[in-house]
Design an enzyme around this catalytic site. Structure first.
Site: not given
Length: 375
Positions: A168, A190, A313
């Protein structure tokens, strides 16, 4: 068409144009990077150049970059491939760390989500078997930044390895493996504007890893399988672009702070989780007491605003946050917290859109609550 505001950057970031161009160029070529003919050699050159670009993002040696399928695999390779008899993980880690090993030992955190350094030391003193400590750089739900350099110091003082999930943080704040002090660092493309399905584990020189994907000698025998050349090329372009544009997150931080101030002015009973400690510049975890996170996410989406409830997720599931539970938040607060995450193209108009929709939901709920009390 009604306005749409994407405020779920911690789930995934839009593909950067530079990454899209690099992917297209790689797809236009043919060649396996393990082949010795000229097309194979050209593919190998592209992979090795990409290795240098990704390494530069975290100040690492290119030889230490192991390309994998994403952050989850990077975390698994670190925890399962280290060969350590003990693995200790903070209670607020991503599920890909928490569930990598059933025997992993939790390290508690305080009410701000900061790892308990004293308890970490005690755990390492109590059992002297070879250990690996895994503590993320910044939390994906709250944005809270951990004292990773101090974690590294404690781990190394007890001859333990230190793994840091920096998925992150990469591309949002400056990262340097020597400053972090980590032996292993996880990255994912991503999250910083690269394509999904590609990531890297950064391995400090001298650290031996056992592969968890076997069958070939790729990635210096640390991860078998033909390299995902288009993904690697896109990852490298995104990493290089993100590193050059870190200053943009100063603007993002100002937007985030404006958003939080506005929320608290609208709803004095709202709560910004981790608001008193160091956080990523783009992340807000906001509780609207009395309104479930799922209700908020759906209502905001109907108004064209895209946010998350905790981590995005879990196959679209909205459930209790293990992060907020580990921080000691009440079920009411944990169940009413959404994550708003911004990025390099977020605008003032996006914030205004969110605040209008959020305030309307808050006032509807308060109106119904007041009517129920008056009845």
């Amino acid at each position: 068409m009604s306005r749409q505001s994407y405020l779920d950057w911690n789930a995934t970031a839009p593909l950067r144009p530079q990454a899209a161009a690099a992917i297209g160029a790689a797809l236009a070529e043919c060649g396996n990077a393990s082949s010795v003919h000229r097309w194979g050699r050209a593919a190998r050159q592209r992979v090795e150049r990409a290795r240098e670009q990704v390494a530069a993002l975290v100040g690492a040696a290119p030889d230490g970059i192991v390309f994998v399928s994403g952050g989850t695999e990077a975390n698994h390779l670190a925890l399962l491939g280290s060969g350590c008899e003990r693995v200790l993980v903070s209670a607020v880690e991503h599920h890909s760390v928490l569930h990598a090993l059933p025997s992993a030992e939790p390290i508690p955190v305080d009410r701000d989500g900061i790892v308990d350094l004293a308890r970490l030391g005690e755990l390492l003193v109590a059992d002297t078997r070879p250990a690996l400590v895994s503590v993320m750089f910044a939390n994906n739900e709250t944005g809270v930044i951990q004292p990773v350099a101090e974690v590294a110091r404690i781990a190394h003082a007890h001859r333990a390895l230190f793994h840091c999930d920096a998925v992150q943080a990469a591309g949002k704040v400056p990262l340097a493996i020597d400053v972090i002090g980590a032996d292993l660092v996880s990255l994912s493309a991503h999250k910083l504007g690269g394509p999904p399905g590609i990531g890297a584990l950064v391995v400090r020189e001298g650290i031996e890893l056992q592969p968890i994907v076997r069958g070939g000698g790729q990635e210096r025998s640390r991860r078998a399988g033909s390299e995902n050349l288009p993904g690697i090329a896109g990852f490298a372009a995104a990493a290089e672009t993100a590193a050059a544009a870190l200053a943009e997150y100063n603007r993002v931080r100002r937007l985030r702070d404006e958003l939080e101030a506005a929320v608290l002015s609208i709803a004095p009973d709202a709560l910004v989780i981790g608001g008193d400690v160091l956080r990523l510049p783009n992340t807000s975890a906001i509780a609207m007491p009395g309104v479930s996170a799922e209700t908020q996410v759906i209502a905001l989406d109907l108004d064209g605003v895209m946010v998350s409830a905790g981590a995005a997720c879990s196959s679209g599931k909205v459930g209790p946050s293990h992060v907020l539970a580990a921080m000691g938040m009440s079920p009411e607060i944990a169940g009413s917290t959404i994550r708003v995450s911004l990025g390099w193209s977020t605008t003032e108009a996006d914030l205004a859109h969110f605040l209008d929709a959020w305030a309307a939901l808050y006032r509807r709920h308060r109106g119904r609550a007041n009517a129920a009390r008056a009845a």
